[in-house]
Design an enzyme around this catalytic site. Structure first.
Site, PDB file in Angstrom:
ATOM      1  N   SER A   7       0.845  -1.192   0.000  1.00 26.80           N
ATOM      2  CA  SER A   7       0.000   0.000   0.000  1.00 26.80           C
ATOM      3  C   SER A   7       0.874   1.233   0.000  1.00 26.80           C
ATOM      4  O   SER A   7       1.964   1.226   0.571  1.00 26.80           O
ATOM      5  CB  SER A   7      -0.886   0.008   1.246  1.00 26.80           C
ATOM      6  OG  SER A   7      -1.571   1.241   1.331  1.00 26.80           O
ATOM      7  N   LYS A  12      -3.278   4.480   5.976  1.00 27.12           N
ATOM      8  CA  LYS A  12      -3.702   3.090   6.150  1.00 27.12           C
ATOM      9  C   LYS A  12      -2.602   2.252   6.778  1.00 27.12           C
ATOM     10  O   LYS A  12      -2.853   1.421   7.643  1.00 27.12           O
ATOM     11  CB  LYS A  12      -4.109   2.486   4.799  1.00 27.12           C
ATOM     12  CG  LYS A  12      -5.474   2.960   4.359  1.00 27.12           C
ATOM     13  CD  LYS A  12      -6.127   2.035   3.375  1.00 27.12           C
ATOM     14  CE  LYS A  12      -5.334   1.881   2.126  1.00 27.12           C
ATOM     15  NZ  LYS A  12      -6.041   1.158   1.077  1.00 27.12           N
ATOM     16  N   GLU A  39      -1.428  -1.281 -11.286  1.00 22.13           N
ATOM     17  CA  GLU A  39      -2.576  -0.723 -11.986  1.00 22.13           C
ATOM     18  C   GLU A  39      -3.821  -1.415 -11.443  1.00 22.13           C
ATOM     19  O   GLU A  39      -4.040  -2.608 -11.704  1.00 22.13           O
ATOM     20  CB  GLU A  39      -2.440  -0.981 -13.485  1.00 22.13           C
ATOM     21  CG  GLU A  39      -3.335  -0.078 -14.302  1.00 22.13           C
ATOM     22  CD  GLU A  39      -3.309  -0.451 -15.780  1.00 22.13           C
ATOM     23  OE1 GLU A  39      -4.259  -0.096 -16.474  1.00 22.13           O
ATOM     24  OE2 GLU A  39      -2.351  -1.121 -16.212  1.00 22.13           O
ATOM     25  N   ASP A  68      -7.624  -3.760  -0.235  1.00 18.88           N
ATOM     26  CA  ASP A  68      -8.331  -2.814  -1.089  1.00 18.88           C
ATOM     27  C   ASP A  68      -9.645  -2.522  -0.392  1.00 18.88           C
ATOM     28  O   ASP A  68     -10.346  -3.443   0.029  1.00 18.88           O
ATOM     29  CB  ASP A  68      -8.577  -3.385  -2.485  1.00 18.88           C
ATOM     30  CG  ASP A  68      -8.992  -2.273  -3.437  1.00 18.88           C
ATOM     31  OD1 ASP A  68      -8.175  -1.364  -3.671  1.00 18.88           O
ATOM     32  OD2 ASP A  68     -10.132  -2.295  -3.924  1.00 18.88           O
ATOM     33  N   PHE A 147     -10.093   9.526   7.971  1.00 16.80           N
ATOM     34  CA  PHE A 147      -9.821  10.048   6.628  1.00 16.80           C
ATOM     35  C   PHE A 147     -10.992   9.673   5.702  1.00 16.80           C
ATOM     36  O   PHE A 147     -11.953   9.019   6.125  1.00 16.80           O
ATOM     37  CB  PHE A 147      -8.492   9.499   6.081  1.00 16.80           C
ATOM     38  CG  PHE A 147      -8.528   8.031   5.747  1.00 16.80           C
ATOM     39  CD1 PHE A 147      -8.455   7.073   6.734  1.00 16.80           C
ATOM     40  CD2 PHE A 147      -8.664   7.606   4.423  1.00 16.80           C
ATOM     41  CE1 PHE A 147      -8.500   5.715   6.426  1.00 16.80           C
ATOM     42  CE2 PHE A 147      -8.708   6.249   4.101  1.00 16.80           C
ATOM     43  CZ  PHE A 147      -8.625   5.307   5.109  1.00 16.80           C
ATOM     44  N   GLY A 148     -10.865  10.067   4.458  1.00 22.52           N
ATOM     45  CA  GLY A 148     -11.833   9.649   3.442  1.00 22.52           C
ATOM     46  C   GLY A 148     -13.274  10.002   3.793  1.00 22.52           C
ATOM     47  O   GLY A 148     -13.590  11.144   4.127  1.00 22.52           O
ATOM     48  N   ASP A 150     -15.005   9.063   6.336  1.00 21.00           N
ATOM     49  CA  ASP A 150     -15.317   8.926   7.771  1.00 21.00           C
ATOM     50  C   ASP A 150     -16.318   9.963   8.301  1.00 21.00           C
ATOM     51  O   ASP A 150     -17.214   9.608   9.073  1.00 21.00           O
ATOM     52  CB  ASP A 150     -14.026   8.967   8.611  1.00 21.00           C
ATOM     53  CG  ASP A 150     -13.270   7.654   8.552  1.00 21.00           C
ATOM     54  OD1 ASP A 150     -13.846   6.658   8.083  1.00 21.00           O
ATOM     55  OD2 ASP A 150     -12.095   7.618   8.980  1.00 21.00           O
TER      56      ASP A 150
HETATM   57  P1  IMP Z   1      -7.830   1.975  -1.650  1.00 16.04           P
HETATM   58  O1  IMP Z   1      -6.677   2.800  -1.208  1.00 16.04           O
HETATM   59  O2  IMP Z   1      -7.794   1.570  -3.075  1.00 16.04           O
HETATM   60  O3  IMP Z   1      -8.135   0.859  -0.710  1.00 16.04           O
HETATM   61  O4  IMP Z   1      -9.098   2.959  -1.639  1.00 16.04           O
HETATM   62  C1  IMP Z   1      -9.647   3.271  -0.456  1.00 16.04           C
HETATM   63  C2  IMP Z   1     -10.554   4.472  -0.606  1.00 16.04           C
HETATM   64  O5  IMP Z   1     -11.791   4.136   0.016  1.00 16.04           O
HETATM   65  C3  IMP Z   1      -9.968   5.637   0.199  1.00 16.04           C
HETATM   66  O6  IMP Z   1      -9.304   6.553  -0.615  1.00 16.04           O
HETATM   67  C4  IMP Z   1     -11.199   6.228   0.855  1.00 16.04           C
HETATM   68  O7  IMP Z   1     -11.814   7.156  -0.003  1.00 16.04           O
HETATM   69  C5  IMP Z   1     -12.137   5.037   1.026  1.00 16.04           C
HETATM   70  N1  IMP Z   1     -11.919   4.400   2.353  1.00 16.04           N
HETATM   71  C6  IMP Z   1     -11.366   3.185   2.601  1.00 16.04           C
HETATM   72  N2  IMP Z   1     -11.299   2.943   3.917  1.00 16.04           N
HETATM   73  C7  IMP Z   1     -11.815   4.026   4.518  1.00 16.04           C
HETATM   74  C8  IMP Z   1     -11.995   4.376   5.897  1.00 16.04           C
HETATM   75  O8  IMP Z   1     -11.643   3.659   6.837  1.00 16.04           O
HETATM   76  N3  IMP Z   1     -12.565   5.559   6.114  1.00 16.04           N
HETATM   77  C9  IMP Z   1     -12.960   6.399   5.124  1.00 16.04           C
HETATM   78  N4  IMP Z   1     -12.793   6.144   3.839  1.00 16.04           N
HETATM   79  C10 IMP Z   1     -12.215   4.957   3.522  1.00 16.04           C
END
Ligand code: IMP
Length: 192
Positions: A7, A12, A39, A68, A147-148, A150
């Site tokens: 990652s 994360k 990718e 993911d 983040f994201g 939340d």
């Molecule tokens: P990944 O990095 O491809 O797993 O994409 C994860 C995406 O999903 C992040 O950029 C967030 O937008 C969302 N996401 C995943 N886990 C969380 C979390 O614990 N809280 C909030 N958003 C999350």
């Protein structure tokens, strides 16, 4: 035991290492080497998690764990789903888009998903698990932690959003911690 964590999302990686510490296992997660740039063109969380894990394995030929994750909203047919990170340009705009798409919709059930894939030094899938955290989408963002998505994710059976929980509290219930606990349990079993 060292495991490469496939990652590049530092938040994360931090969350995962905090969870490992709180459980107190002898597993150390390290970042993938430079040049790790998978990718993510799978059609499911599971596929994308495998793509990331295998890409990191090709570079390291050692134990690799990939995850993911994303947010799935029932009323939007599971969206943003695998497009969670790309749903708009910034986290604030992604939240704005989701709230707009849910405008006028009362049924706001949602869940976070985290698919983890563990690959062994031979390059085989050794273990996989999909963790889920249930909740719903509120109408206005609340809280500053995490983040994201939340701030708009109201945790099931709680009056707070994920962004109003402390890091420790989030780590008790999050989709990532559910998946990680299963992976760590598995690693503990096979390294005994
Ligand atoms: P990944 O990095 O491809 O797993 O994409 C994860 C995406 O999903 C992040 O950029 C967030 O937008 C969302 N996401 C995943 N886990 C969380 C979390 O614990 N809280 C909030 N958003 C999350």
């Amino acid at each position: 035991m060292k495991v490469v964590l496939a990652s590049s999302n530092k938040h994360k990686v931090q969350e995962i290492n905090d969870i490992v510490k709180s459980i107190g296992l002898g597993v150390e997660f390290v970042l993938p080497p430079e040049g790790f740039d998978p990718e993510e063109n799978g059609t499911t969380f599971e596929e994308n998690s495998y793509i990331k894990a295998y890409e990191a394995w090709k570079l390291t030929k050692t134990w690799v764990l990939a995850d993911d994750s994303g947010l799935c909203i029932d009323a939007l047919g599971g969206k943003p789903g695998i497009f969670s990170a790309r749903y708009a340009e910034t986290p604030a705009l992604r939240i704005e888009r989701v709230l707009k798409e849910l405008n006028g919709i009362e049924e706001r059930k949602a869940h976070f998903t985290c698919a983890m894939t563990l690959i062994n030094p031979q390059g085989e899938v050794e273990y996989k698990y999909q963790g889920i955290c249930e909740g719903s989408i509120i109408k206005e963002a609340r809280g500053t932690n995490g983040f994201g998505y939340d701030p708009i994710f109201l945790v099931k059976d709680d009056s707070r959003t994920m962004a109003e929980l402390s890091e420790d509290e989030k780590n008790q219930i999050s989709h990532r911690s559910v998946a990680l606990r299963h992976v760590l349990e598995y690693l503990q079993k096979i390294t005994k």
